[in-house]
Design a protein around this motif. Structure first.
Motif, mmCIF file in Angstrom:
data_model
loop_
_atom_site.group_PDB
_atom_site.id
_atom_site.type_symbol
_atom_site.label_atom_id
_atom_site.label_comp_id
_atom_site.label_asym_id
_atom_site.label_seq_id
_atom_site.Cartn_x
_atom_site.Cartn_y
_atom_site.Cartn_z
ATOM 1 N N SER A 75 120.407 -30.154 23.864
ATOM 2 C CA SER A 75 120.807 -31.315 24.650
ATOM 3 C C SER A 75 121.988 -30.991 25.556
ATOM 4 O O SER A 75 122.580 -29.905 25.483
ATOM 5 N N HIS A 135 128.077 -39.334 26.648
ATOM 6 C CA HIS A 135 126.732 -39.583 26.136
ATOM 7 C C HIS A 135 125.955 -38.275 26.106
ATOM 8 O O HIS A 135 126.068 -37.453 27.022
ATOM 9 N N TYR A 163 122.332 -36.347 26.101
ATOM 10 C CA TYR A 163 120.969 -36.551 26.582
ATOM 11 C C TYR A 163 120.117 -35.370 26.149
ATOM 12 O O TYR A 163 120.523 -34.212 26.292
ATOM 13 N N ALA A 194 119.010 -40.917 25.007
ATOM 14 C CA ALA A 194 120.453 -40.876 25.242
ATOM 15 C C ALA A 194 121.158 -41.525 24.063
ATOM 16 O O ALA A 194 120.719 -42.571 23.571
ATOM 17 N N TYR A 195 122.260 -40.895 23.604
ATOM 18 C CA TYR A 195 123.044 -41.406 22.485
ATOM 19 C C TYR A 195 124.527 -41.404 22.834
ATOM 20 O O TYR A 195 125.003 -40.494 23.526
ATOM 21 N N ARG A 255 122.011 -45.127 19.569
ATOM 22 C CA ARG A 255 121.100 -44.788 20.655
ATOM 23 C C ARG A 255 121.280 -45.741 21.827
ATOM 24 O O ARG A 255 121.345 -46.957 21.661
ATOM 25 N N ASP A 256 121.355 -45.163 23.038
ATOM 26 C CA ASP A 256 121.398 -45.956 24.264
ATOM 27 C C ASP A 256 119.992 -46.335 24.708
ATOM 28 O O ASP A 256 119.714 -47.488 25.021
ATOM 29 N N ALA A 262 121.322 -39.543 34.740
ATOM 30 C CA ALA A 262 122.055 -39.433 33.471
ATOM 31 C C ALA A 262 122.969 -40.650 33.334
ATOM 32 O O ALA A 262 124.173 -40.585 33.591
ATOM 33 N N PRO A 278 123.676 -44.270 30.716
ATOM 34 C CA PRO A 278 123.384 -44.802 29.389
ATOM 35 C C PRO A 278 122.634 -46.122 29.403
ATOM 36 O O PRO A 278 122.158 -46.565 28.352
ATOM 37 N N HIS A 318 116.414 -45.553 30.829
ATOM 38 C CA HIS A 318 115.700 -44.366 31.307
ATOM 39 C C HIS A 318 115.267 -44.613 32.744
ATOM 40 O O HIS A 318 114.494 -45.529 33.020
#
Length: 472
Positions: free
Chosen positions: A370, A376, A378, A387-388, A395-396, A428, A430, A433
């Motif tokens: 990642s 964050h 990815y 994404a976290y 989790r985002d 990229a 948060p 997607h």
């Protein structure tokens, strides 16, 4: 009995059909990263190698080195002007010297990228098999390939993709899921390229011309058996030594070699080897190399291999193949096929204290590391982009089925190379997607990590390599 006869005839028809497709049309089946859905191709390895060899024969030969007379004239021209007008010699440039870039973090730094995809193709060439990535130094691209019964370290001209030199040795590694070829990305340092083959052959070559400087076999040196999926970790260059993980028994998990001579400097640590690359971090004010074993994280002093601390970190089928992400002077993030964790390591009273700040079953990286951007992380969570939040582990978002491909970060965007060879551009952020564009960059199963240098995004798989103009 009639049913038995019908089934028998059906099996014969299937067998004949399979043999026809296999040996007449060259059909091959390869497994995806999930181990389930197959990839179907119709180019046999023999056919591919014949086409690669014809392509090389048609390429113009690389420029010849200067003759002695030419060299003397050039030297005389440099001596003639006043001393003050002679520019100081510049060190060789190495914009992408190691696996996943200068910091092994998958970040393409300090560029503005094009978002009007598809990207323009700069060049394309056929390559041999394997899953190594590419590195760039001294105006050349280096990668390691399987060509027939040999592993080949090849140097290409970055601007044109033309092959400049090769160095080969007898070795052929193959397993059911991944197929044939070397796995470990070469490493460049101080005018040298360090290449590790899938069967442990370790060689140092001069980057300018491919001259062999030294060689050894890290498995033989460590008395180790090869891993199921072969040697995969890229060599790490630190303070004049190259560090590798052969996975040997009895204190020979890791090893360091003198970069100039190839002499073995130390062997250290215990554990079953795994597939990630050794990585240099500074934690608690001390530089240390992190090794992922089959079930642990071990930190060692790069000077002598002495263990500093270790932490349990199991992974399904002993496949720890991801890379840690440094966060602060005491923290790093880590993932495996089981999940992710934020780890804190610091010294207290002369002893190391290591703990998991948080841990969960999200972001299941397998062999797909990642990237981190603005707090964050990815990456491909079991083949799905996610994404976290790095601080909470929450989790985002999760969306975008790209398979077991690879991810780089550039200019606030994720550059995703999917398992099926597509290049995808994703913001990229948060919030959600947000896929912006995609196009087919390569054909066939693609597990190799992309690279970047001089405005070019470099991609390859088991059969071809291409360069696309990424910088705006």
């Amino acid at each position: 009995m009639r049913i038995v006869r019908v089934l028998a005839v059906l099996l014969v028809v299937i067998a004949v059909g399979w043999l026809t497709m296999r040996y007449v049309f060259g059909m091959r089946l390869e497994l995806s990263g999930s181990g389930m859905s197959p990839f179907v191709s119709f180019e046999s390895p023999e056919q591919h190698m014949a086409e690669l060899e014809r392509e090389r024969e048609q390429e113009p030969p690389p420029p010849a080195p200067p003759t002695l007379a030419e060299s003397e004239e050039q030297v005389a021209e440099k001596i003639a002007p006043p001393v003050e007008s002679v520019p100081a010699p510049q060190p060789p440039t190495a914009p992408w010297p190691s696996y996943r870039g200068p910091k092994l973090d998958g970040v393409i730094a300090d560029i503005s990228i094009r978002t009007d995809w598809p990207l323009a193709e700069a060049w394309r060439t056929k390559v041999g098999g394997g899953y190594a990535s590419m590195i760039v130094a001294e105006g050349k691209l280096f990668t390691i390939e399987q060509r027939r019964e040999q592993e080949v370290l090849a140097a290409y001209d970055l601007a044109t993709g033309r092959e400049l030199w090769t160095h080969a040795w007898d070795a052929h590694f193959q397993e059911v899921m991944g197929g044939p070829g070397p796995r470990a990305t070469p490493t460049y340092a101080q005018g040298r390229v360090f290449a590790l083959g899938a069967k442990g052959d370790f060689r140092c070559l001069r980057a300018s011309n491919g001259e062999l400087l030294w060689k050894t076999n890290i498995l033989t040196d460590a008395g180790a058996e090869n891993l199921e999926w072969g040697m995969s970790g890229a060599p790490l260059f630190v303070d004049g030594r190259v560090i590798v993980e052969p996975g040997g028994p009895s204190g020979k998990l890791a090893a360091a070699y003198d970069a100039e001579t190839g002499h073995l400097l130390w062997q250290s640590l215990d554990g079953k080897g795994a597939y990630s690359s050794p990585q240099l971090l500074t934690l608690g004010g001390q530089r240390q190399v992190l090794f992922l074993t089959a079930d642990r994280i071990i930190a060692a002093d790069p000077a002598d291999g002495r263990e500093l601390w270790s932490l349990e970190w199991p992974s399904p089928f002993d496949v720890n193949a991801s890379q840690p992400i440094p966060l602060s002077s005491n923290e790093f993030w880590i993932s495996s096929g089981d999940g992710q964790a934020l780890v804190e390591a610091h010294r207290a009273g002369g002893r190391w204290e290591v703990r998991k700040v948080w841990e969960n079953n999200g972001m299941k990286n397998k062999f797909n590391p990642s990237v981190l951007y603005q707090g964050h992380v990815y990456g491909l969570d079991n083949g799905i982009l996610a994404a976290y939040d790095i601080r909470s582990g929450e989790r985002d978002w999760k969306g975008g089925r790209y398979g077991f491909g690879q991810v780089l970060l550039a200019d606030g965007h994720l550059v995703v190379l999917t398992e099926t060879g597509e290049l995808v551009l994703v913001r990229a952020v948060p919030e959600s997607h947000q896929e912006l564009a995609r196009f087919q960059a390569l054909e066939g199963k693609t597990w190799n990590v992309p690279a970047y240098a001089d405005g070019l995004l470099l991609v390859r798989n088991q059969t071809e390599m291409a360069a696309y103009r990424l910088e705006r």
